[in-house]
Design a protein around this motif. Sequence first.
Motif, PDB file in Angstrom:
ATOM      1  N   PRO A   1      35.570   6.401  53.953  1.00 11.63           N
ATOM      2  CA  PRO A   1      34.755   5.176  54.030  1.00 11.63           C
ATOM      3  C   PRO A   1      34.637   4.623  55.446  1.00 11.63           C
ATOM      4  CG  PRO A   1      36.241   5.087  52.153  1.00 11.63           C
ATOM      5  CD  PRO A   1      36.666   6.254  52.986  1.00 11.63           C
ATOM      6  N   ARG A   2      35.735   4.711  56.228  1.00 19.67           N
ATOM      7  CA  ARG A   2      35.684   4.163  57.584  1.00 19.67           C
ATOM      8  C   ARG A   2      34.788   5.007  58.484  1.00 19.67           C
ATOM      9  NH1 ARG A   2      38.818   0.380  59.628  1.00 19.67           N
ATOM     10  NH2 ARG A   2      38.975   0.092  61.898  1.00 19.67           N
ATOM     11  N   LEU A   3      34.853   6.342  58.328  1.00 22.56           N
ATOM     12  CA  LEU A   3      34.011   7.210  59.133  1.00 22.56           C
ATOM     13  C   LEU A   3      32.528   7.007  58.799  1.00 22.56           C
ATOM     14  CD1 LEU A   3      36.174  10.448  58.887  1.00 22.56           C
ATOM     15  CD2 LEU A   3      35.781   9.103  60.951  1.00 22.56           C
ATOM     16  N   VAL A   4      32.208   6.827  57.522  1.00 25.21           N
ATOM     17  CA  VAL A   4      30.819   6.593  57.145  1.00 25.21           C
ATOM     18  C   VAL A   4      30.345   5.251  57.686  1.00 25.21           C
ATOM     19  CG1 VAL A   4      29.225   6.351  55.201  1.00 25.21           C
ATOM     20  CG2 VAL A   4      31.036   8.041  55.099  1.00 25.21           C
ATOM     21  N   ARG A   5      31.227   4.250  57.705  1.00 22.92           N
ATOM     22  CA  ARG A   5      30.853   2.949  58.261  1.00 22.92           C
ATOM     23  C   ARG A   5      30.555   3.076  59.756  1.00 22.92           C
ATOM     24  NH1 ARG A   5      32.147  -2.530  56.729  1.00 22.92           N
ATOM     25  NH2 ARG A   5      33.421  -1.711  55.022  1.00 22.92           N
ATOM     26  N   ILE A   6      31.378   3.872  60.482  1.00 23.61           N
ATOM     27  CA  ILE A   6      31.148   4.074  61.913  1.00 23.61           C
ATOM     28  C   ILE A   6      29.786   4.725  62.137  1.00 23.61           C
ATOM     29  CG2 ILE A   6      31.935   5.375  63.931  1.00 23.61           C
ATOM     30  CD1 ILE A   6      34.790   4.959  62.936  1.00 23.61           C
ATOM     31  N   ALA A   7      29.481   5.784  61.367  1.00 28.29           N
ATOM     32  CA  ALA A   7      28.196   6.457  61.526  1.00 28.29           C
ATOM     33  C   ALA A   7      27.038   5.520  61.188  1.00 28.29           C
ATOM     34  CB  ALA A   7      28.152   7.701  60.633  1.00 28.29           C
ATOM     35  N   TYR A   8      27.183   4.716  60.152  1.00 29.32           N
ATOM     36  CA  TYR A   8      26.116   3.797  59.753  1.00 29.32           C
ATOM     37  C   TYR A   8      25.836   2.777  60.841  1.00 29.32           C
ATOM     38  CZ  TYR A   8      23.613   0.338  56.938  1.00 29.32           C
ATOM     39  OH  TYR A   8      22.682  -0.556  56.462  1.00 29.32           O
ATOM     40  N   LEU A   9      26.888   2.287  61.512  1.00 27.40           N
ATOM     41  CA  LEU A   9      26.702   1.276  62.557  1.00 27.40           C
ATOM     42  C   LEU A   9      26.091   1.866  63.821  1.00 27.40           C
ATOM     43  CD1 LEU A   9      30.043  -0.661  62.086  1.00 27.40           C
ATOM     44  CD2 LEU A   9      27.762  -1.603  61.760  1.00 27.40           C
TER      45      LEU A   9
ATOM     46  N   LEU B   1      22.173   7.624  53.692  1.00 23.03           N
ATOM     47  CA  LEU B   1      22.277   9.056  53.393  1.00 23.03           C
ATOM     48  C   LEU B   1      22.614   9.863  54.639  1.00 23.03           C
ATOM     49  CD1 LEU B   1      19.249   9.464  50.969  1.00 23.03           C
ATOM     50  CD2 LEU B   1      21.650   9.091  50.410  1.00 23.03           C
ATOM     51  N   THR B   2      22.044   9.479  55.796  1.00 19.37           N
ATOM     52  CA  THR B   2      22.346  10.201  57.034  1.00 19.37           C
ATOM     53  C   THR B   2      23.788   9.998  57.436  1.00 19.37           C
ATOM     54  OG1 THR B   2      20.054   9.928  57.726  1.00 19.37           O
ATOM     55  CG2 THR B   2      21.639  10.527  59.421  1.00 19.37           C
ATOM     56  N   ALA B   3      24.319   8.796  57.273  1.00 23.81           N
ATOM     57  CA  ALA B   3      25.719   8.544  57.622  1.00 23.81           C
ATOM     58  C   ALA B   3      26.642   9.413  56.789  1.00 23.81           C
ATOM     59  CB  ALA B   3      26.037   7.070  57.426  1.00 23.81           C
ATOM     60  N   HIS B   4      26.416   9.505  55.502  1.00 23.93           N
ATOM     61  CA  HIS B   4      27.251  10.374  54.658  1.00 23.93           C
ATOM     62  C   HIS B   4      27.101  11.832  55.069  1.00 23.93           C
ATOM     63  CE1 HIS B   4      28.802   7.634  51.489  1.00 23.93           C
ATOM     64  NE2 HIS B   4      27.757   6.886  51.819  1.00 23.93           N
ATOM     65  N   ALA B   5      25.869  12.253  55.389  1.00 25.86           N
ATOM     66  CA  ALA B   5      25.663  13.645  55.793  1.00 25.86           C
ATOM     67  C   ALA B   5      26.389  13.959  57.090  1.00 25.86           C
ATOM     68  CB  ALA B   5      24.169  13.921  55.934  1.00 25.86           C
ATOM     69  N   LEU B   6      26.361  13.065  58.085  1.00 26.63           N
ATOM     70  CA  LEU B   6      27.038  13.313  59.367  1.00 26.63           C
ATOM     71  C   LEU B   6      28.534  13.443  59.172  1.00 26.63           C
ATOM     72  CD1 LEU B   6      25.100  10.918  61.781  1.00 26.63           C
ATOM     73  CD2 LEU B   6      24.690  13.328  61.319  1.00 26.63           C
ATOM     74  N   VAL B   7      29.115  12.591  58.344  1.00 26.42           N
ATOM     75  CA  VAL B   7      30.565  12.672  58.122  1.00 26.42           C
ATOM     76  C   VAL B   7      30.921  13.963  57.402  1.00 26.42           C
ATOM     77  CG1 VAL B   7      32.517  11.572  56.975  1.00 26.42           C
ATOM     78  CG2 VAL B   7      30.819  10.180  58.156  1.00 26.42           C
ATOM     79  N   GLN B   8      30.122  14.353  56.420  1.00 19.84           N
ATOM     80  CA  GLN B   8      30.437  15.570  55.674  1.00 19.84           C
ATOM     81  C   GLN B   8      30.246  16.827  56.516  1.00 19.84           C
ATOM     82  OE1 GLN B   8      28.190  15.506  52.014  1.00 19.84           O
ATOM     83  NE2 GLN B   8      28.862  13.408  51.520  1.00 19.84           N
ATOM     84  N   ARG B   9      29.413  16.758  57.562  1.00 26.26           N
ATOM     85  CA  ARG B   9      29.227  17.916  58.450  1.00 26.26           C
ATOM     86  C   ARG B   9      30.218  17.931  59.607  1.00 26.26           C
ATOM     87  NH1 ARG B   9      23.251  17.075  58.238  1.00 26.26           N
ATOM     88  NH2 ARG B   9      23.365  16.292  60.384  1.00 26.26           N
ATOM     89  N   ALA B  10      31.075  16.902  59.706  1.00 23.92           N
ATOM     90  CA  ALA B  10      32.004  16.821  60.842  1.00 23.92           C
ATOM     91  C   ALA B  10      33.223  17.716  60.689  1.00 23.92           C
ATOM     92  CB  ALA B  10      32.462  15.367  61.037  1.00 23.92           C
ATOM     93  N   LEU B  11      33.407  18.344  59.562  1.00 24.66           N
ATOM     94  CA  LEU B  11      34.574  19.193  59.346  1.00 24.66           C
ATOM     95  C   LEU B  11      34.455  20.469  60.170  1.00 24.66           C
ATOM     96  CD1 LEU B  11      37.128  19.173  57.519  1.00 24.66           C
ATOM     97  CD2 LEU B  11      35.859  20.622  55.937  1.00 24.66           C
TER      98      LEU B  11
END
Length: 660
Positions: free
Chosen positions: A28-36, A49-59
Motif C-alpha cells: 500500500p505504501r509503495l502504491v501511494r508513492i507511485a500515485y503521488l 491503475l498505473t500506480a498498481h502496475a508500476l509497483v507490480q513491475r518493480a520486482l
Amino acid sequence: MSTQDLVPSPVGPVDVEQAEAALVERYPRLVRIAYLVLPPTMGRNRRVLTAHALVQRALPRRRVPGPAVPEPRRPEDAVDPGYAYVRGEVLRQALVAGLPLRRLAVPRRAQLPPLLPQVWGLRLFPRAGGADELALDQLLSRLSAPARAAYVLRGLERQGDAEVLRVLASVGAGDPEAALAELAALEDGAPAPEAEDGAAETGPAGPRFSGGSLLESAEFDPCTLQARPGDLLRRRQHGRAALVGLVALLVCGALLGLPGDGWGRNGAAAPSYARNPAAEAALDPARVKRVSAAVWPGAVRRDFSVWPARGELTGDEALLRRALAVWARPGGAVESSATPGTPVGPPMGPPQLLFAGRVDAVRVVLFHDGLRIVRYAEPVEGTAGAGLDFARTDAAEGPGAAAVAVTRAAGNVRYLTAPWVTGASVRDLLMPGKEPWALRRDAHGVTDAVPSPALAEGCERWNVLEVKDDSGSRLLGDLGEPAPARLLWGPPGAPVEATGREARAVWARTACQLTTVLGQGVRSVRAWRFARQPLPEGGGRAAWVCTRTETWRGTGTRVLAQFLAPDPKVPAAVAARAENSPACGAREPRVLAGALWQAPGGGWYVLAAGGPDVASVEVAGGVTARAEGPVLAAPAEAGARAELSAVLEDGRRMPALKQG
C-alpha cells in the motif's frame, strides 16, 4: 553539497525473495508513492491503475548486486535493502511515466497504459478528502515529477535533503538539486494548509505547505477505492460498434469463400443463401412479369393482376435486381416492415411489376406476387437506407385494388391509383359538409402528396382518398400500410360505400377511433347505426353505432360499440369493444351494448341497445331492470355496474360486448 553526496546509499545485494517480501509487506505504501509522483493530468482512474502496475513491475528478475566495498551507512540510510530497491524502481518508472511522448521517439513501457491490472466497466478513484487535501493536490500539480518525488520522500518517507538527493540521483532524475529548489520556492510562496494539530509544519527551508499526515490521508490512498460506472452511453455505442464490426468481419469472411459474382450488384441485400434454378429465376429482373396497358379494359376481373407496369424506371434492370435481391434476403441495414399475418419470405417465382420510378427523393419499386404487395424504396443517391414493406392483399378485387401507397414523407402520403380510376380527390372525414378537393395525378397514376392521418400526432383532421371509376366512388383510408383500407357503411348483409350524407355524418364522429387499428393489416372498416334511443328527462335522441374492422388475414377483427349523444359536435364514446368476435359481422349480425349516462338534470341511467331483431333487454347486478324492444333506460347510481343480456325474437339469449 559535494558530488559524493549524490552517490546512492550502499544498500548491498538484494535477492528476488527479499524484494518480493518488501513489496508484499509495504505494497500500500509503495502504491501511494507511485500515485503521488505520477502526473495528475492522467486522471484519477488511470493514475490508480498505473500506480498498481508500476509497483507490480518493480520486482527484479534476478539477484541485484550491491557495491564491491560498501560504504559506511548513515542514520537516514537505515532502510531495508529490499524496500529501498523496490521503492527506487517505483520512483524510476513513475518519473518515466510523467515524461511527454515524442512524435519520433519510441515510447518506453512506463509511458504506455498498463496491461495489468485492468478494470472494465468501472472507474476507480480514492475517497475524497477535505479542503486541505484538495489544496495540497492542486499545489502538487504545479510541481515537476522530480519535485513531487522529492516532496514524497521528504514528507512521506521522512528523508533528509541529503538522502532525497541521493535517491533522486539513483533513480535517474535529471537535476536533483533543481527539484529541491523548485520545491522550496513553491513552499516559500504558497499559503500553508493546517496540519492535524492546527499548526503549519516548519523545516530548514522555511514553512512547508504540508506534512506526512496529509500525504497519508484517504485522498492519496490508491488501495482504498470507490467505484463508479463509466460512460454508459459511450460504452453501449462502442459495444454496438464492436458487434457490428465483428458481424461485418464474419460476413466478409463468408463472402470471400462463396463462389459467384459477389455482393456488389445487389446493393443492400444480404449474402446469397441458396443457388437453384427456381430461386435464380425469381431473382432475375429479365423474368419479371410486365402486363401491357391494353389488358385491363377487357379483363373479367379488376385486380392487381391486370395492373400495367408503370413508371420511368421499369427498364432499369440494376434497380430491379437490387429490389429483388433485397426482397429475397434483406440485409441488416434494411428497414423492413410487414402487416400482421403477412409472410416476409422471398418470391415464390418471378413476381409482377406494378411500378418502378422516382417519387420525391427515392426510387420506388412495387411488386405483386398474388398474395402480397412488396414495396422497395432506396434513396436516389446510393443504396444506404433502403426500405422494404410487405402487405397482404390476397383476393383484392375492385375497390380493394384501387390504390397503393407509394411513399410517406414529412407527414404526407402519395398513392399509385389503379388504371381504371378516372378521378381522385381528398375528403376530410371530420368535416362531412365540406366538398372534397381534387387530387392531381401524373402520367403514371401517382398522386400529389396528401397529409396522412396515420402520420399525424393528433386527430384534428382525417383525410381519406376518394376514387371514382365507371361504377361509382369509394373512400379509402390510410392506416399506415401499403394497401389503404376501404370505408363502408350499413348492416353486415348489405354494406355500401361510405360516401352518402348519413354515412359521412356518422364517420365524422367515429373516425378518430381508427387510430386504434393503425398497422394491423386492416382490409375494410364498416360502420353501422344499429339502434336509435330516446333519452330520459328529455335528453334528446341518441344513436348506437357498431364499427367493425376486417383484416386481410381473416383473424384479428375488432368490434367497437359506440354511443352517439344528441349533440352532433360531440365525438362518439366507446361503450364496449371486442376482438376476434363475430358480433356485428356476417356470421353474427347482432350486437348488444350498454353505457352509464348522466342526464342534463343530473340523474344517472343505465342505457342499453341491441339490433333490430332484439325482443327484450335485461340488466342485472347493480341495477335490475327489463325492457321490451331493442333499447333500455333504467335509473342507476353513479358508478353502478351491471350485466346486460338480450333475448332475440327466436328465443335465443345474447350477451353484451365486453365493456370498454
